[in-house]
Design an enzyme around this catalytic site. Structure first.
Site, PDB file in Angstrom:
ATOM      1  N   TRP A 356     -10.864  21.274 -37.829  1.00 21.78           N
ATOM      2  CA  TRP A 356     -11.546  21.760 -38.731  1.00 21.78           C
ATOM      3  C   TRP A 356     -13.195  21.605 -38.162  1.00 21.78           C
ATOM      4  O   TRP A 356     -13.863  22.128 -38.699  1.00 21.78           O
ATOM      5  CB  TRP A 356     -11.537  20.515 -40.059  1.00 21.78           C
ATOM      6  N   ASP A 357     -13.136  21.032 -36.933  1.00 23.45           N
ATOM      7  CA  ASP A 357     -14.410  20.920 -36.184  1.00 23.45           C
ATOM      8  C   ASP A 357     -14.848  22.273 -36.233  1.00 23.45           C
ATOM      9  O   ASP A 357     -16.090  22.541 -36.548  1.00 23.45           O
ATOM     10  CB  ASP A 357     -13.992  20.646 -34.879  1.00 23.45           C
ATOM     11  N   GLU A 499     -10.829   8.801 -40.711  1.00 26.08           N
ATOM     12  CA  GLU A 499      -9.550   8.813 -40.237  1.00 26.08           C
ATOM     13  C   GLU A 499      -8.778   7.265 -40.145  1.00 26.08           C
ATOM     14  O   GLU A 499      -7.961   6.958 -39.647  1.00 26.08           O
ATOM     15  CB  GLU A 499      -9.247   9.508 -39.056  1.00 26.08           C
ATOM     16  N   LYS A 613     -14.443   5.484 -39.785  1.00 29.27           N
ATOM     17  CA  LYS A 613     -14.791   6.070 -38.371  1.00 29.27           C
ATOM     18  C   LYS A 613     -15.964   6.975 -38.239  1.00 29.27           C
ATOM     19  O   LYS A 613     -16.516   7.009 -37.224  1.00 29.27           O
ATOM     20  CB  LYS A 613     -13.369   6.729 -38.284  1.00 29.27           C
ATOM     21  N   GLN A 614     -15.850   7.747 -39.316  1.00 31.30           N
ATOM     22  CA  GLN A 614     -17.127   8.902 -39.415  1.00 31.30           C
ATOM     23  C   GLN A 614     -17.201   8.939 -40.980  1.00 31.30           C
ATOM     24  O   GLN A 614     -16.868   8.715 -41.954  1.00 31.30           O
ATOM     25  CB  GLN A 614     -16.434  10.053 -38.792  1.00 31.30           C
TER      26      GLN A 614
END
Length: 786
Positions: A356-357, A499, A613-614
């Site tokens: 998806w980046d 994640e 994580k993000q």
């Protein structure tokens, strides 16, 4: 040790340098200085070999699966960079003797790698070495190398062997059959490789030219040939003051090249064509093909995008140029059947797979800066409908379910099943992303919509876009789960962008994006029904849209969308996140290396802690920003950012943009700076496995969408500049609905220059302006001078 101020004059803030050689930290510069053109990527290893090196050469789209129990990956093509050098019969290495004035650098402006140093041999002989290398942006199949060796103090005998070495693997996995090898006229070398499973042919050709003191010399080489390897060996003597120059040009062609998708393919013709390309380049020589390459970079990149950052810290300008350089070399703009790998073409990390980046972090750069490339990347996803529909059917769903990791577009899901060690059990950790990280399906639909609204490319929508949006909506309608007790549709057992939280129910990002996807499909269905029914009719038989629309209509308003809590306006990231254990995260927030949390906890334990994580909710605020108030964004930023470790390279840029939106300029710049240092920072092992492609797209986003304030909101252009205090001004070009806009902004004035005869409506800090020609907007005083 990295240095960023060696560029002088016209190359000021254009040069990334390493000024001290270390055989133990080679991966950093091999990755961040890698060369490429989208067709191929060449890791910037030294010519002479070292134990800790990683020699990688990748050609986009040549995926292969070594064995049925392995995952398809981009195979490591034969190496052409290694040159085994001897001085007076002894192997040359910087680990022997002494070195001074060592510099290895990438000139971003010219896309050339240069390495130079002075070396004293163990016998006391001094020589000066200069190596140059480029991967042509003018001729996508061409690699150029040049080695110069000057004897400074003594007569020396220099020997070297150089050729094509296909004894290469992907971390031990050999992806190629033994191929044909041949040397023509003791000069032109050709080697053929064929992948074991996908049967892709790769033809490499190389040739050398030697000169001493600028005069061409004919040295009879010794020809060598071994298993998967062919080379030429040269030797000659130099007197003090003599300089040997060796030019090496290489061409690479494959049966996956786009031209062979539309015509009959024959290996022999490929061999002839590729060799002819090399012979033509050899007649020109290194300097001439290099000049053509530099001209292509000026025309296709630097003069096209026109970026200028005027900052008190010159690193800011270099960081943006670094990002644009890599966004160019990572992207297969030549072929819509190919996507962008998470490590670009710079290393074996993530096996060359697309995530998806691309849609969330990379495509926005191309939509605004080079829409044709953005279209190509989205057509890659269109070609991937075959594999995506297969994945949906295999999982019991309808429509299109895009793979979390994609390779060749028809391959479907290629995410590995097993990953790193579980520190508690000692077993391999299962990778759940390929099974339950499903938001990518909506992310791709969003990217299609974003492209359409910014470019107004109706033909793309007619041929590709509507089909993607409709079929992804059908997936979500079949994916929804009815909760009888709450009388609502939910999405359970997923992984969201964060994640560190697996098997969660109602991840806010996933639910909101699914809702967006379905509502968008309904909107376009209704529009086409009234304005362009033939497009709808053409898709009806393929997608059963009449039935699909009924399902969308019945379910849309019943989808559960996590909302801000009354007490603090915090949106639950998922059903249980806010009830999980809170621990002191200070040491992990201040870590010098990502992932240190897993020195103390396994993934199952991390799943029960309020740690991310993000960015998760934050990304939702960025791409669906008009759905949430500033107060809600502020409350959630304050709640989630302290719990976010930014262990993903995708995270910092998102937080930087939102911090800037919220008026926290110093924090925004700090986060931006940290994002730039993911690859450019002083840590010499942060990029060993390859550059962080999404982060590089995020750097551009931080500058243009963040500090520059450029956004597409509901199909309209909004520009709210908010520059860092130490930036004097910022300039760049964007494309908006078929028109080019040159933007220049400082701390009080926005200047917009449009193409002649074009009139556009643009919003600046809540005020609407009609702009044409050159328009100056004083956004501090909210008035306009035309």
């Amino acid at each position: 040790m990295m240095n960023y101020d060696l560029g002088k004059g016209k190359y000021a803030n254009w040069v990334v340098s390493d000024v001290s050689f270390s055989a133990d930290t080679l991966g950093k510069t091999e990755s961040i200085m890698y060369l490429g053109n989208g067709y191929m990527g060449l890791r910037s290893v030294a010519e002479e070999p070292y134990l800790e090196e990683t020699r990688n050469l990748f050609v986009a789209g040549t995926f292969n699966k070594f064995d049925r129990n392995e995952v398809t990956e981009l195979p490591n093509i034969a190496d052409i960079t290694r040159v085994n050098i001897t001085i007076d019969g002894e192997r040359f290495s910087l680990e022997f003797g002494s070195v001074k004035n060592y510099v290895k650098q990438l000139n971003l402006k010219t896309a050339e790698l240069i390495r130079s140093f002075e070396w004293k041999s163990p016998k006391g002989k001094e020589l000066r070495f200069n190596f140059r290398r480029f991967v042509s942006l003018d001729n996508l199949h061409l690699i150029g190398m040049k080695m110069e060796v000057e004897s400074l103090t003594h007569p020396v005998s220099i020997g070297f062997d150089s050729g094509i070495d296909s004894q290469m693997t992907n971390s031990g996995v050999q992806h190629f059959h033994e191929g044909d090898k041949r040397i023509f006229d003791k000069k032109f070398i050709q080697l053929v490789q064929t992948t074991t499973e996908s049967k892709v042919d790769v033809v490499l050709n190389t040739a050398h030219e030697l000169s001493v003191n600028g005069i061409k010399v004919d040295v009879e080489p010794i020809m060598g040939m071994d298993r998967r390897k062919v080379w030429l060996q040269y030797s000659l003597d130099l007197q003090p003051g003599d300089t040997l120059a060796m030019e090496k040009l290489t061409t690479i062609h494959t049966s996956r090249d786009k031209e062979y998708a539309a015509q009959e393919y024959q290996l022999e013709l490929l061999r002839e064509k590729s060799m002819e390309n090399l012979r033509t380049a050899s007649l020109k020589g290194y300097e001439n093909v290099y000049k053509e390459h530099v001209a292509a970079w000026d025309a296709k990149v630097w003069n096209k995008y026109n970026f200028t950052v005027n900052s008190e810290d010159p690193f800011d300008a270099l960081a943006l140029r670094f990002a644009i350089y890599h966004l160019t070399v990572m992207t297969p703009a030549h072929d819509e059947r190919m996507g962008i790998g998470a490590k670009a073409l710079s290393g074996e990390g993530y096996k060359g797979h697309s995530f998806w980046d691309t849609e969330v972090f990379i495509i926005p750069f191309f939509i605004y800066s080079n829409p044709e490339v953005a279209k190509s990347l989205l057509k890659y996803r269109y070609h991937g409908l075959v594999g995506a529909r297969k994945k949906a059917a295999e999982n019991g769903y309808e429509g299109t379910m895009y793979p979390w990791e994609a390779a060749w577009p028809t391959d479907g899901e290629v995410t590995p099943i097993w990953g790193a060690v579980d520190i508690v059990t000692g077993k391999q950790t299962k990778i759940w992303s390929g099974f339950i990280e499903q938001h990518i399906t909506a992310d791709i639909a969003f990217a299609v919509w974003q492209y359409y609204k910014i470019t107004n490319d109706q033909e793309f929508m007619n041929l590709y876009g509507y089909e993607i949006i409709f079929d992804t909506a059908s997936f979500w309608a079949s994916r929804l789960e009815w909760n009888e007790q709450k009388q609502e549709y939910q999405i359970n057992n997923v992984v969201g962008p964060d994640e560190y939280k697996e098997h969660v129910d109602n991840n806010a990002f996933t639910n909101h994006m699914a809702h967006f996807n379905i509502s968008l499909a309904m909107k376009y269905y209704e529009e086409l029904k009234g304005k362009n029914p033939e497009i709808l009719e053409g898709l009806e038989s393929k997608l059963k849209l009449t039935d699909s629309y009924k399902s969308w209509e019945e379910k849309l308003e019943k989808i559960y969308l996590p909302q801000p809590r009354k007490e603090d306006m915090v949106i639950p990231q998922d059903d249980t996140y806010l009830n999980k254990r809170v621990i002191d995260l200070e040491k992990y927030k201040n870590q010098s290396k990502v992932g240190t949390l897993f020195n103390d906890y396994n993934l199952e334990q991390v799943n029960e802690i309020q740690v991310s994580k993000q960015a998760d909710i934050m990304i939702l605020f960025l791409i669906l920003e008009n759905r949430f108030s500033p107060e809600v964004k502020q409350a959630n930023f304050d709640y989630y950012e302290p719990k976010t470790l930014h262990d993903s390279s995708l995270s910092l840029s998102t937080h930087a943009i939102l911090a800037n939106d919220l008026g926290r300029e110093e924090l925004a710049y700090s986060l931006f700076r940290r994002a730039t240092e993911i690859d450019l920072g002083p840590a010499m092992n942060s990029s060993d496995h390859g550059v962080h492609a999404a982060s590089l797209g995020g750097i551009w986003q931080s500058v243009v969408l963040g500090f520059g304030g450029v956004r597409m909101v509901d199909g309209k252009l909004r520009i709210n500049p908010r520059l860092p205090k130490h930036w004097k001004d910022l300039s760049f070009t964007i494309n908006w609905q078929g028109s080019k806009l040159q933007l220049h902004m400082d701390h009080s004035t926005l200047t917009i220059t449009t193409e002649k005869e074009v009139s556009l409506i643009i919003e600046v800090f809540g005020q609407k302006y009609e702009v044409t020609g050159e328009t100056k907007i004083n956004y501090k005083k909210q008035n306009v001078e035309v």
